[in-house]
Design a protein around this motif. Structure first.
Motif, PDB file in Angstrom:
ATOM      1  N   ARG A   3      -3.891  -1.079   6.704  1.00  0.00           N
ATOM      2  CA  ARG A   3      -4.433  -1.962   7.509  1.00  0.00           C
ATOM      3  C   ARG A   3      -6.098  -2.350   6.835  1.00  0.00           C
ATOM      4  O   ARG A   3      -6.042  -3.100   6.302  1.00  0.00           O
ATOM      5  N   LEU A   4      -6.513  -1.041   7.402  1.00  0.00           N
ATOM      6  CA  LEU A   4      -7.786  -1.024   6.341  1.00  0.00           C
ATOM      7  C   LEU A   4      -8.288  -1.524   5.313  1.00  0.00           C
ATOM      8  O   LEU A   4      -8.713  -2.607   4.876  1.00  0.00           O
ATOM      9  N   ALA A   5      -7.272  -1.043   4.154  1.00  0.00           N
ATOM     10  CA  ALA A   5      -6.822  -0.969   2.778  1.00  0.00           C
ATOM     11  C   ALA A   5      -7.012  -3.400   2.739  1.00  0.00           C
ATOM     12  O   ALA A   5      -7.363  -3.732   2.128  1.00  0.00           O
ATOM     13  N   ALA A   6      -5.907  -3.539   3.990  1.00  0.00           N
ATOM     14  CA  ALA A   6      -5.690  -5.036   3.714  1.00  0.00           C
ATOM     15  C   ALA A   6      -6.892  -5.703   4.244  1.00  0.00           C
ATOM     16  O   ALA A   6      -7.303  -7.101   3.212  1.00  0.00           O
ATOM     17  N   PHE A   7      -7.686  -4.933   5.085  1.00  0.00           N
ATOM     18  CA  PHE A   7      -8.723  -5.297   5.695  1.00  0.00           C
ATOM     19  C   PHE A   7      -9.573  -5.905   4.646  1.00  0.00           C
ATOM     20  O   PHE A   7     -10.457  -6.809   3.652  1.00  0.00           O
ATOM     21  N   TRP A   8     -10.576  -4.514   4.243  1.00  0.00           N
ATOM     22  CA  TRP A   8     -11.186  -4.555   2.106  1.00  0.00           C
ATOM     23  C   TRP A   8     -11.098  -5.336   1.530  1.00  0.00           C
ATOM     24  O   TRP A   8     -11.377  -6.069   0.658  1.00  0.00           O
ATOM     25  N   ILE A  11      -5.734   5.221  -0.278  1.00  0.00           N
ATOM     26  CA  ILE A  11      -5.346   3.684  -0.752  1.00  0.00           C
ATOM     27  C   ILE A  11      -6.330   3.285  -2.278  1.00  0.00           C
ATOM     28  O   ILE A  11      -7.446   2.754  -0.859  1.00  0.00           O
ATOM     29  N   GLU A  12      -6.336   3.160  -3.192  1.00  0.00           N
ATOM     30  CA  GLU A  12      -7.742   2.489  -4.098  1.00  0.00           C
ATOM     31  C   GLU A  12      -7.745   1.265  -3.649  1.00  0.00           C
ATOM     32  O   GLU A  12      -6.441   1.125  -4.518  1.00  0.00           O
ATOM     33  N   ILE A  13      -8.525   0.665  -4.089  1.00  0.00           N
ATOM     34  CA  ILE A  13      -8.976  -0.698  -4.258  1.00  0.00           C
ATOM     35  C   ILE A  13      -9.607  -0.825  -4.792  1.00  0.00           C
ATOM     36  O   ILE A  13     -10.107  -0.090  -4.713  1.00  0.00           O
ATOM     37  N   GLY A  14      -9.768  -1.649  -5.664  1.00  0.00           N
ATOM     38  CA  GLY A  14     -10.856  -1.723  -6.690  1.00  0.00           C
ATOM     39  C   GLY A  14     -11.197  -3.967  -7.087  1.00  0.00           C
ATOM     40  O   GLY A  14     -10.357  -4.185  -7.132  1.00  0.00           O
ATOM     41  N   PRO A  15     -12.400  -3.966  -7.898  1.00  0.00           N
ATOM     42  CA  PRO A  15     -11.891  -4.929  -8.408  1.00  0.00           C
ATOM     43  C   PRO A  15     -11.070  -6.033  -9.453  1.00  0.00           C
ATOM     44  O   PRO A  15     -10.504  -5.111 -10.321  1.00  0.00           O
ATOM     45  N   PRO A  16     -10.481  -6.214  -9.616  1.00  0.00           N
ATOM     46  CA  PRO A  16      -9.002  -7.094  -9.964  1.00  0.00           C
ATOM     47  C   PRO A  16      -9.819  -6.878 -11.731  1.00  0.00           C
ATOM     48  O   PRO A  16     -10.827  -6.829 -12.190  1.00  0.00           O
ATOM     49  N   LEU A  48     -16.053   4.785  -3.365  1.00  0.00           N
ATOM     50  CA  LEU A  48     -16.658   4.885  -1.647  1.00  0.00           C
ATOM     51  C   LEU A  48     -14.951   5.135  -1.048  1.00  0.00           C
ATOM     52  O   LEU A  48     -14.665   4.516  -1.050  1.00  0.00           O
ATOM     53  N   VAL A  49     -15.347   6.514  -0.187  1.00  0.00           N
ATOM     54  CA  VAL A  49     -14.536   6.505   0.784  1.00  0.00           C
ATOM     55  C   VAL A  49     -14.305   6.560   2.134  1.00  0.00           C
ATOM     56  O   VAL A  49     -14.831   6.881   2.302  1.00  0.00           O
ATOM     57  N   LEU A  50     -13.508   5.697   2.563  1.00  0.00           N
ATOM     58  CA  LEU A  50     -13.579   5.993   3.646  1.00  0.00           C
ATOM     59  C   LEU A  50     -12.062   6.081   4.710  1.00  0.00           C
ATOM     60  O   LEU A  50     -10.672   5.748   4.462  1.00  0.00           O
ATOM     61  N   ASP A  51     -12.633   6.752   5.717  1.00  0.00           N
ATOM     62  CA  ASP A  51     -11.095   7.713   6.328  1.00  0.00           C
ATOM     63  C   ASP A  51     -10.794   6.015   7.620  1.00  0.00           C
ATOM     64  O   ASP A  51     -11.600   5.386   7.852  1.00  0.00           O
ATOM     65  N   THR A  99     -15.243   1.549  -6.473  1.00  0.00           N
ATOM     66  CA  THR A  99     -13.740   1.300  -6.152  1.00  0.00           C
ATOM     67  C   THR A  99     -14.134   1.919  -4.312  1.00  0.00           C
ATOM     68  O   THR A  99     -14.908   2.684  -4.262  1.00  0.00           O
ATOM     69  N   LEU A 100     -13.072   1.267  -3.432  1.00  0.00           N
ATOM     70  CA  LEU A 100     -13.338   2.122  -2.028  1.00  0.00           C
ATOM     71  C   LEU A 100     -11.668   2.647  -2.373  1.00  0.00           C
ATOM     72  O   LEU A 100     -10.481   2.569  -2.319  1.00  0.00           O
ATOM     73  N   VAL A 101     -11.365   3.778  -1.355  1.00  0.00           N
ATOM     74  CA  VAL A 101     -11.067   5.171  -1.357  1.00  0.00           C
ATOM     75  C   VAL A 101     -10.201   4.817   0.084  1.00  0.00           C
ATOM     76  O   VAL A 101     -11.561   5.471   0.609  1.00  0.00           O
ATOM     77  N   ILE A 102      -9.540   4.038   0.586  1.00  0.00           N
ATOM     78  CA  ILE A 102      -8.833   4.214   2.223  1.00  0.00           C
ATOM     79  C   ILE A 102      -8.194   5.322   2.171  1.00  0.00           C
ATOM     80  O   ILE A 102      -7.271   5.674   2.044  1.00  0.00           O
ATOM     81  N   SER A 103      -8.624   6.532   2.866  1.00  0.00           N
ATOM     82  CA  SER A 103      -8.314   8.082   3.254  1.00  0.00           C
ATOM     83  C   SER A 103      -7.657   7.828   4.943  1.00  0.00           C
ATOM     84  O   SER A 103      -8.374   7.949   5.701  1.00  0.00           O
ATOM     85  N   PRO A 104      -5.872   7.980   4.957  1.00  0.00           N
ATOM     86  CA  PRO A 104      -6.162   8.242   6.541  1.00  0.00           C
ATOM     87  C   PRO A 104      -5.876   9.270   6.982  1.00  0.00           C
ATOM     88  O   PRO A 104      -6.478  10.433   5.919  1.00  0.00           O
ATOM     89  N   ASN A 105      -6.235   9.512   8.012  1.00  0.00           N
ATOM     90  CA  ASN A 105      -6.996  10.950   9.074  1.00  0.00           C
ATOM     91  C   ASN A 105      -6.622  10.289   9.851  1.00  0.00           C
ATOM     92  O   ASN A 105      -7.195   8.954  10.720  1.00  0.00           O
TER      93      ASN A 105
END
Length: 133
Positions: free
Chosen positions: A17-22, A39-44, A8-11, A54-60
């Motif tokens: 900051r948003l990647a750290a939160f999620w 920044i892509e984050i996912g389960p260890p 899932l991609v979040l702008d 996974t979540l992709v936090i995309s700068p916008n």
């Protein structure tokens, strides 16, 4: 044959900051970064392609504002809903009003950039890493 949600991609105006939160909300780890600052984050121990997306936090610089057409629902895995609500609020989530009546058994929240998500009532079992067999 069917598709499966892989990411899932979040702008975000502040991807760090948003990647750290999620990461804290979901117990995810950083998987990687792209040249565009995503920044892509996912389960260890799983990463991209596992059973959980996974979540992709995309700068916008101009992220969408207002109600999103899709939102994330989360469930606690190791505590009751009230304790999880307190944890999420301490991490920086805020309560959001989308017209609830007060009789719902879920809480509507917003992440630090205003993306709405819901904390549902039921406790789920923690996700287990896929077997390599």
């Amino acid at each position: 044959m069917a598709c499966r949600i892989s990411e899932l991609v979040l702008d975000a105006s502040d991807a760090e900051r948003l990647a750290a939160f999620w990461r804290e909300v979901l117990g995810y780890v950083e998987i990687g970064r792209e040249d565009d600052g995503s920044i892509e984050i996912g389960p260890p121990d799983t990463g991209f392609g596992g059973l959980q997306p996974t979540l992709v936090i995309s700068p916008n610089s101009t992220p969408r504002t207002g109600k999103l057409r899709l939102h994330i629902d989360v469930n606690a895995t190791d505590r009751d809903q009230d304790a999880e609500l307190e944890r999420l609020l301490a991490l920086g989530a805020e309560r959001a009003d989308v017209g609830q009546t007060g009789a719902e058994n879920w809480h509507v929240l917003a992440d630090p950039e205003g993306n709405e998500f819901c904390l549902l009532h039921h406790r789920l079992q923690p996700a287990r890493p896929q077997s390599s067999e």
